[in-house]
Design a protein around this motif. Structure first.
Motif, PDB file in Angstrom:
ATOM      1  N   UNK A  39      50.547  19.563  57.872  1.00 14.59           N
ATOM      2  CA  UNK A  39      50.249  18.448  57.401  1.00 14.59           C
ATOM      3  C   UNK A  39      50.969  17.341  56.763  1.00 14.59           C
ATOM      4  N   UNK A  40      51.316  17.919  55.601  1.00 11.79           N
ATOM      5  CA  UNK A  40      51.795  16.774  54.176  1.00 11.79           C
ATOM      6  C   UNK A  40      54.021  16.968  55.046  1.00 11.79           C
ATOM      7  N   UNK A  41      54.382  17.772  55.117  1.00 10.89           N
ATOM      8  CA  UNK A  41      55.267  18.017  56.138  1.00 10.89           C
ATOM      9  C   UNK A  41      56.047  17.097  56.933  1.00 10.89           C
ATOM     10  N   UNK A  70      46.062  11.345  52.500  1.00  8.63           N
ATOM     11  CA  UNK A  70      45.015  12.481  52.054  1.00  8.63           C
ATOM     12  C   UNK A  70      44.142  12.518  52.468  1.00  8.63           C
ATOM     13  N   UNK A  71      43.373  11.039  52.957  1.00  8.64           N
ATOM     14  CA  UNK A  71      41.507  11.118  52.719  1.00  8.64           C
ATOM     15  C   UNK A  71      41.830  11.896  55.178  1.00  8.64           C
ATOM     16  N   UNK A  72      42.138  11.610  55.523  1.00 15.43           N
ATOM     17  CA  UNK A  72      42.922  12.010  56.501  1.00 15.43           C
ATOM     18  C   UNK A  72      42.672  13.758  56.420  1.00 15.43           C
ATOM     19  N   UNK A  73      43.339  14.174  56.014  1.00 14.85           N
ATOM     20  CA  UNK A  73      43.934  15.273  55.540  1.00 14.85           C
ATOM     21  C   UNK A  73      42.972  15.931  55.445  1.00 14.85           C
ATOM     22  N   UNK A  74      42.633  15.176  54.154  1.00 20.06           N
ATOM     23  CA  UNK A  74      41.138  16.378  53.436  1.00 20.06           C
ATOM     24  C   UNK A  74      39.860  16.463  54.634  1.00 20.06           C
TER      25      UNK A  74
END
Length: 212
Positions: free
Chosen positions: A106-108, A194-198
């Motif tokens: 997801x960061x990529x 960041x919140x969506x990923x977590x």
């Protein structure tokens, strides 16, 4: 009024390293044009103009726009494969490996939105299956590295539902879904990335995998 821009004079010999830099410039410019105008609308001339070189000079790096598109996909998947291979060798719990792989994926996507949209959200139907095979094989290797620790989790009896195969597909699809929506529909009032990923990782991981 349209002002004609003069092209800078071409040197007889490019400095060392310039060819590699120019290749990167071509790929970056091509990404934007493919996304803005689609595969059919993107032409070698448009890509060359965006970079500031002649079509002839561009052909020194890529034989056609198919090769450009496939190179973008190859580089993206190679990066993800390298991450998955490195994480798969870490001496950590399989669940943590899966979480880190998905987090990196997801960061990529968020760090490379043009590349992600082109490689993972678009359709390459205009390119022959034969030409796509190398990129497809890379994708299979990348997914297999990701699936490895999930098979370990399944073998340990920790999957709450489904099989290792279906769990791997659902975990990837969930992460792909959120990043692709954020990238392709930026006008929505999305929560911070960041919140969506977590939240995504907490939801899918706890939903599918039982605690020890």
């Amino acid at each position: 009024m349209t002002v004609a821009l003069k092209k800078p004079p071409r040197s007889a010999r490019k400095p060392k390293g310039d060819g590699h830099m120019r290749r990167g410039e071509i790929l970056a410019a091509a990404e934007k044009i493919f996304i803005a105008e689609g595969y059919a609308g993107a032409t070698i001339r448009k890509i060359a103009d965006a970079v500031g070189v002649s079509s002839t000079a561009l052909y020194m790096h890529f034989r056609d726009k198919d090769q450009i598109l496939l190179e973008i996909g190859k580089e993206a998947i190679e990066q993800l494969l390298s991450i998955n291979v490195a994480l798969s060798q870490e001496p950590i719990d399989a669940v943590e490996k899966v979480r880190r792989m998905l987090d990196a994926y997801m960061r990529f996507a968020f760090e490379n939105p043009n590349t992600y949209q082109l490689v993972f959200c678009g359709s390459n139907e205009a390119i022959s299956v034969e030409k796509q095979q190398a990129v497809s094989d890379l994708g299979d290797r990348c997914f297999d590295e990701f699936s490895g620790p999930i098979r370990e989790i399944a073998a340990a009896g920790r999957l709450k539902t489904g099989t290792a195969e279906s769990a791997a597909q659902v975990l990837w699809a969930a992460c792909h879904g959120i990043v692709s929506l954020v990238i392709t529909k930026p006008s929505r009032n999305w929560a911070p990335a960041e919140e969506l990923m977590q939240v995504t990782l907490d939801g899918v991981m706890h939903g599918l995998i039982a605690d020890r």
